[in-house]
Scaffold this active site. Structure first.
Site, PDB file in Angstrom:
ATOM      1  N   ASN A   9      24.472  61.006  40.353  1.00 35.60           N
ATOM      2  CA  ASN A   9      23.165  61.552  39.991  1.00 35.60           C
ATOM      3  C   ASN A   9      23.024  61.422  38.473  1.00 35.60           C
ATOM      4  O   ASN A   9      23.617  62.191  37.723  1.00 35.60           O
ATOM      5  CB  ASN A   9      23.109  63.019  40.441  1.00 35.60           C
ATOM      6  CG  ASN A   9      21.819  63.700  40.022  1.00 35.60           C
ATOM      7  OD1 ASN A   9      20.899  63.062  39.513  1.00 35.60           O
ATOM      8  ND2 ASN A   9      21.762  65.006  40.236  1.00 35.60           N
ATOM      9  N   LYS A  11      20.547  62.000  36.666  1.00 35.25           N
ATOM     10  CA  LYS A  11      19.634  63.016  36.091  1.00 35.25           C
ATOM     11  C   LYS A  11      18.665  62.331  35.119  1.00 35.25           C
ATOM     12  O   LYS A  11      18.253  61.209  35.395  1.00 35.25           O
ATOM     13  CB  LYS A  11      20.431  64.165  35.467  1.00 35.25           C
ATOM     14  CG  LYS A  11      21.440  64.721  36.480  1.00 35.25           C
ATOM     15  CD  LYS A  11      22.091  66.001  36.074  1.00 35.25           C
ATOM     16  CE  LYS A  11      23.059  66.459  37.167  1.00 35.25           C
ATOM     17  NZ  LYS A  11      23.721  67.717  36.873  1.00 35.25           N
ATOM     18  N   HIS A  97      18.406  70.193  44.779  1.00 35.11           N
ATOM     19  CA  HIS A  97      19.375  70.307  43.674  1.00 35.11           C
ATOM     20  C   HIS A  97      19.139  71.597  42.889  1.00 35.11           C
ATOM     21  O   HIS A  97      17.997  72.006  42.680  1.00 35.11           O
ATOM     22  CB  HIS A  97      19.253  69.094  42.747  1.00 35.11           C
ATOM     23  CG  HIS A  97      20.413  68.974  41.811  1.00 35.11           C
ATOM     24  ND1 HIS A  97      20.500  69.723  40.663  1.00 35.11           N
ATOM     25  CD2 HIS A  97      21.551  68.233  41.877  1.00 35.11           C
ATOM     26  CE1 HIS A  97      21.637  69.433  40.055  1.00 35.11           C
ATOM     27  NE2 HIS A  97      22.289  68.527  40.769  1.00 35.11           N
ATOM     28  N   GLU A  99      19.222  72.193  39.834  1.00 36.21           N
ATOM     29  CA  GLU A  99      18.374  72.044  38.638  1.00 36.21           C
ATOM     30  C   GLU A  99      16.893  72.028  39.023  1.00 36.21           C
ATOM     31  O   GLU A  99      16.038  72.483  38.259  1.00 36.21           O
ATOM     32  CB  GLU A  99      18.774  70.786  37.863  1.00 36.21           C
ATOM     33  CG  GLU A  99      20.083  71.025  37.100  1.00 36.21           C
ATOM     34  CD  GLU A  99      20.901  69.778  36.839  1.00 36.21           C
ATOM     35  OE1 GLU A  99      20.391  68.654  37.022  1.00 36.21           O
ATOM     36  OE2 GLU A  99      22.081  69.924  36.466  1.00 36.21           O
ATOM     37  N   GLU A 169      27.423  72.311  46.161  1.00 35.80           N
ATOM     38  CA  GLU A 169      27.447  72.290  44.684  1.00 35.80           C
ATOM     39  C   GLU A 169      27.295  73.716  44.167  1.00 35.80           C
ATOM     40  O   GLU A 169      26.168  74.192  43.977  1.00 35.80           O
ATOM     41  CB  GLU A 169      26.249  71.473  44.142  1.00 35.80           C
ATOM     42  CG  GLU A 169      26.420  69.998  44.175  1.00 35.80           C
ATOM     43  CD  GLU A 169      25.687  69.308  43.005  1.00 35.80           C
ATOM     44  OE1 GLU A 169      26.235  68.343  42.485  1.00 35.80           O
ATOM     45  OE2 GLU A 169      24.584  69.734  42.618  1.00 35.80           O
ATOM     46  N   GLY A 175      27.746  71.100  35.555  1.00 35.71           N
ATOM     47  CA  GLY A 175      27.615  70.912  34.112  1.00 35.71           C
ATOM     48  C   GLY A 175      28.463  71.837  33.273  1.00 35.71           C
ATOM     49  O   GLY A 175      28.220  71.997  32.076  1.00 35.71           O
ATOM     50  N   SER A 215      30.948  69.155  38.223  1.00 35.61           N
ATOM     51  CA  SER A 215      32.033  68.851  37.274  1.00 35.61           C
ATOM     52  C   SER A 215      33.134  67.983  37.860  1.00 35.61           C
ATOM     53  O   SER A 215      34.321  68.170  37.544  1.00 35.61           O
ATOM     54  CB  SER A 215      32.623  70.146  36.701  1.00 35.61           C
ATOM     55  OG  SER A 215      31.637  70.836  35.960  1.00 35.61           O
ATOM     56  N   GLY A 236      27.771  64.078  38.580  1.00 30.67           N
ATOM     57  CA  GLY A 236      26.751  64.104  37.530  1.00 30.67           C
ATOM     58  C   GLY A 236      27.225  63.324  36.320  1.00 30.67           C
ATOM     59  O   GLY A 236      27.207  62.090  36.302  1.00 30.67           O
TER      60      GLY A 236
HETATM   61  P1  13P Z   1      28.102  67.451  36.731  1.00 29.82           P
HETATM   62  O1  13P Z   1      29.036  66.522  37.467  1.00 29.82           O
HETATM   63  O2  13P Z   1      27.652  66.920  35.432  1.00 29.82           O
HETATM   64  O3  13P Z   1      28.656  68.839  36.675  1.00 29.82           O
HETATM   65  O4  13P Z   1      26.777  67.533  37.628  1.00 29.82           O
HETATM   66  C1  13P Z   1      26.892  67.767  38.976  1.00 29.82           C
HETATM   67  C2  13P Z   1      25.591  67.569  39.625  1.00 29.82           C
HETATM   68  O5  13P Z   1      24.661  68.316  39.412  1.00 29.82           O
HETATM   69  C3  13P Z   1      25.443  66.413  40.513  1.00 29.82           C
HETATM   70  O6  13P Z   1      24.242  66.474  41.221  1.00 29.82           O
END
Ligand code: 13P
Length: 255
Positions: A9, A11, A97, A99, A169, A175, A215, A236
């Site tokens: 992802n 983002k 998600h 976010e 997740e 993050g 992460s 991510g």
């Molecule tokens: P990170 O791997 O940066 O923590 O993000 C995870 C994520 O939100 C994947 O969709």
């Protein structure tokens, strides 16, 4: 047996088509002449870069959307529909998600409408669910995961569920470089399986792949994916580095 699944992802990255071009150069280098026999790889860039991705004609990397809107077309400024994503080459879409929930106020109802649109338009879905740290500390992980699943999957029949993969997740691991233990992931997996078993026949359930996200790094794949026997990972930050991302794919594929 289901193939494993590793999803990147990206983002809101990279910041320009030029940067994305460099990213694709590196991704090509890492995946060319390689056969990941047991693993599907999906990269979800910003939709504005779809064409650029497709022009590279990857044989072993599929294209996914990060988000779609549930309506088919119309006056929804700034949105893209599931049908548009499909017609523009995507085979997958992430939905629900954390976010999207945090910054855009999306709830289970929105995830459910989006999921329906995704499936109706012939895309596969990666449905994200996960608890906050507050909810975990309050002993609510079980009820939160269950209600997210039930809400998001409401009205999704047994015939469609095999087009859905579910990513656990935990919000507090996204993050942050914090990771759940293998046991915590196993607990979540059991909760998810139990909830799914109440909704779908066993045969259908076996098709649903369960991913871990939050992460993920190559050195933690054992803890978050192999040991709890997850079917893959949603990545991510590490997916922004093709070398690291494909290192993760290789470990998943080899095990
Ligand atoms: P990170 O791997 O940066 O923590 O993000 C995870 C994520 O939100 C994947 O969709």
């Amino acid at each position: 047996m289901n193939k494993k699944l590793v999803v990147g992802n990206l983002k809101m990255n990279p910041v320009s088509p030029v940067e994305f071009g460099r990213y694709l150069d590196m991704l090509e280098k890492e995946t060319k002449h390689k056969d990941f026999a047991k693993t599907e790889i999906v990269v979800c860039p910003p939709a504005i870069y779809f064409r650029q991705f497709l022009d590279r004609k990857f044989k072993n990397v599929k294209l996914g959307a990060q988000n779609v809107f549930w309506e088919y077309q119309g006056a929804y400024t700034g949105e893209i529909s599931a049908g548009m994503a499909k017609a523009s080459g995507a085979g997958y879409s992430i939905v629900g998600h954390s976010e999207r929930r945090k910054y855009f106020g999306e709830n289970e109802e929105a995830a459910n409408l989006k999921l329906k649109a995704i499936l109706k338009n012939g895309l596969r879905a990666v449905l994200c669910i996960g608890e906050s740290m507050e909810e975990r500390k309050g002993g609510q992980t079980d009820s939160v995961l269950k209600s997210q699943l039930k809400g998001s999957l409401s009205g999704i029949g047994a015939g469609k569920i095999e087009c859905v993969d579910i990513a656990y997740e935990p919000i507090w691991a996204v993050g942050t470089d914090k990771l759940p233990t293998t046991d915590e992931i196993l607990e979540a997996k059991i909760i998810i399986k139990k909830a799914l078993a109440e909704m779908y026949p066993k045969k259908r359930m076996e098709k649903i792949r369960l991913l871990y996200g939050g992460s993920v790094k190559s050195y933690s794949i054992g803890q978050v994916c192999l040991e709890p026997a997850m079917d893959g990972v949603l990545v991510g930050r590490e997916s922004l580095e093709p070398y690291e991302f494909i290192k993760i794919v290789k470990i998943v594929d080899d095990n």
